[in-house]
Design a protein around this motif. Structure first.
Motif, PDB file in Angstrom:
ATOM      1  N   VAL A 126      -1.145  -4.328  -5.630  1.00  0.00           N
ATOM      2  CA  VAL A 126      -0.727  -2.973  -5.265  1.00  0.00           C
ATOM      3  C   VAL A 126      -1.983  -2.166  -4.952  1.00  0.00           C
ATOM      4  N   LEU A 127      -1.952  -1.429  -3.833  1.00  0.00           N
ATOM      5  CA  LEU A 127      -3.025  -0.479  -3.550  1.00  0.00           C
ATOM      6  C   LEU A 127      -2.418   0.912  -3.673  1.00  0.00           C
ATOM      7  N   PRO A 128      -2.644   1.560  -4.819  1.00  0.00           N
ATOM      8  CA  PRO A 128      -2.020   2.866  -5.036  1.00  0.00           C
ATOM      9  C   PRO A 128      -2.723   3.943  -4.217  1.00  0.00           C
ATOM     10  N   THR A 129      -2.071   5.086  -4.069  1.00  0.00           N
ATOM     11  CA  THR A 129      -2.708   6.176  -3.334  1.00  0.00           C
ATOM     12  C   THR A 129      -3.152   7.238  -4.322  1.00  0.00           C
TER      13      THR A 129
ATOM     14  N   ILE B 255       0.844  -1.208   0.000  1.00  0.00           N
ATOM     15  CA  ILE B 255       0.000   0.000   0.000  1.00  0.00           C
ATOM     16  C   ILE B 255       0.875   1.253   0.000  1.00  0.00           C
ATOM     17  N   ASP B 256       0.528   2.201  -0.864  1.00  0.00           N
ATOM     18  CA  ASP B 256       1.231   3.482  -0.896  1.00  0.00           C
ATOM     19  C   ASP B 256       0.541   4.458   0.062  1.00  0.00           C
ATOM     20  N   PHE B 257       1.246   4.886   1.100  1.00  0.00           N
ATOM     21  CA  PHE B 257       0.687   5.844   2.059  1.00  0.00           C
ATOM     22  C   PHE B 257       1.092   7.283   1.751  1.00  0.00           C
ATOM     23  N   ASP B 258       1.838   7.487   0.676  1.00  0.00           N
ATOM     24  CA  ASP B 258       2.335   8.839   0.371  1.00  0.00           C
ATOM     25  C   ASP B 258       1.299   9.599  -0.457  1.00  0.00           C
TER      26      ASP B 258
END
Lengths: 272, 101
Positions: free
Chosen positions: A85-88, A37-40
């Motif tokens: 992938v879980l994009p942000t 997961i992208d947290f940015d």
């Protein structure tokens, strides 16, 4: 049982996203169902490093705000079918992340996946705090350089105070691992760069791996393939070993260039 | 000369300095993490206290913390304008007189 692992560092540019991509690809190749997961929020980059930037339709923020279902936002990797992938969001800001929302998504993911890798943004603000808050383990990415080591120390402080596990009490604290990246064995041997032992002595957490500085890392990001999957390189091997350790395997640590050079090599090495 | 350079002419290793600086700094930051946070408040209080007696600007107060070896020191530097010292004295006596009267 599923594990939530945060990849964090405090300082930017030390290799969090590269490491998140490599670790998640490595865990998936070992047969685990893995999501990264992208947290940015606002500065998404994990999608590019994973090579799925043109397949993003819905994102983490859409899911948190109820605009999309989790499985609509999850992107299945083209190379490994148990990697997602879980994009942000690229357009929203970090305030779009809520603690309840993050918890809900993580709980849902825990049902489906063995490993949930949270790629933290740099800094110590909301995104970074939420990326670590529900973690079971942490990979602290550090370069052998003073500002990076100082920031990692700060992150270790936050991991042991500002997380769900820390707030719940004494036992079962977050397990933190050190991943030393961009290490240059030659410069370390010459005394121009802190050694692995130096950094370990200062941060005092178990060592997960040492990733040598390598041109293969940039080549992998150029083509959007995690370092581990791209080509045979020292960095790829080092990541593979680090992932195996994270997965509970006992692999001896081989660190190149850690020996003090002998008299003869010093004598002849210097004139070269 | 270069033949012997490796024994006599070796520069101190910068990595050793990096490690030492970090160890000192982190020992300070871990042990007394929030301590540096009170400095701006302390500075504000000191300036306020001084302002009750002397007209000083905020810029005239310097405050810094230093630690060398085992000793930590707090240094406070206040620049008093020369003519104000007299003014302050006069002001004080006036106040005393006013209090008495």
């Amino acid at each position: 049982m599923s594990k939530v692992i945060v990849v964090t560092s405090g300082k930017g540019g030390v290799g969090k996203t590269t490491s998140s991509a490599a670790i998640s690809a490595g865990l998936a190749s070992r047969g685990h169902r893995t999501v990264v997961i992208d947290f940015d929020v606002g500065l998404r980059n994990l999608d590019m490093i994973m090579g799925c930037e043109r397949r993003v339709v819905f994102d983490f923020i859409n899911v948190i705000q109820g605009d999309a279902k989790l499985n609509q936002a999850l992107i299945r990797d083209r190379r490994l079918d148990n990697l997602y992938v879980l994009p942000t969001s690229q357009t929203r800001d970090k305030d779009a992340l809520t603690q309840e929302g993050v918890e809900k998504v993580l709980n849902e993911l825990r049902e489906e996946f063995d490993y949930i890798i949270c790629d933290s943004p740099a800094g110590i603000e909301r995104g970074a705090q939420l990326a670590m808050y529900y973690a079971d383990e942490a990979v602290v990415v550090t370069n052998p350089e003073v500002s990076s080591v100082r920031d990692s120390d700060r992150m270790l402080g936050l991991l042991s105070s500002k997380t769900a596990r820390a707030e719940r009490g004494e036992e079962d604290q977050i397990k933190s691992h050190l991943l030393l990246t961009r290490f240059d064995p030659k410069r370390s041997g010459d005394g121009e760069m802190m050694s692995v032992e130096d950094v370990l002595e200062i941060l005092a957490i178990p060592l997960l791996g040492v990733i040598p500085e390598s041109p293969a890392v940039l080549r992998a990001s150029n083509v959007g393939v995690p370092v581990i999957l791209n080509e045979k390189s020292r960095a790829a091997t080092a990541y593979e070993e680090a992932v195996a350790r994270l997965d509970g395997e006992d692999i001896p640590m081989k660190i190149e260039g850690e020996k003090v050079p002998g008299l003869m090599s010093r004598l002849f090495g210097r004139s070269a | 000369m270069n033949l012997f350079g490796f024994t006599f002419n070796r520069k101190p290793k910068s990595s050793a300095q990096a490690k030492e600086r970090l160890q000192i700094l982190l020992a300070h930051e871990r042990g007394s993490g929030p301590s540096a946070d009170f400095l701006p408040l302390l500075q504000r209080d000191i300036v306020e206290a001084i302002k009750r007696y002397v007209q000083v600007s905020d810029d005239a107060v310097g405050i810094r913390m230093d630690s060398i070896g085992d000793v930590s020191s707090l240094e406070i530097n206040i620049e008093l304008p020369a003519d104000q010292k007299e003014a302050a004295k006069a002001d004080k006596t006036d106040k005393k007189a006013a209090a008495k009267g």
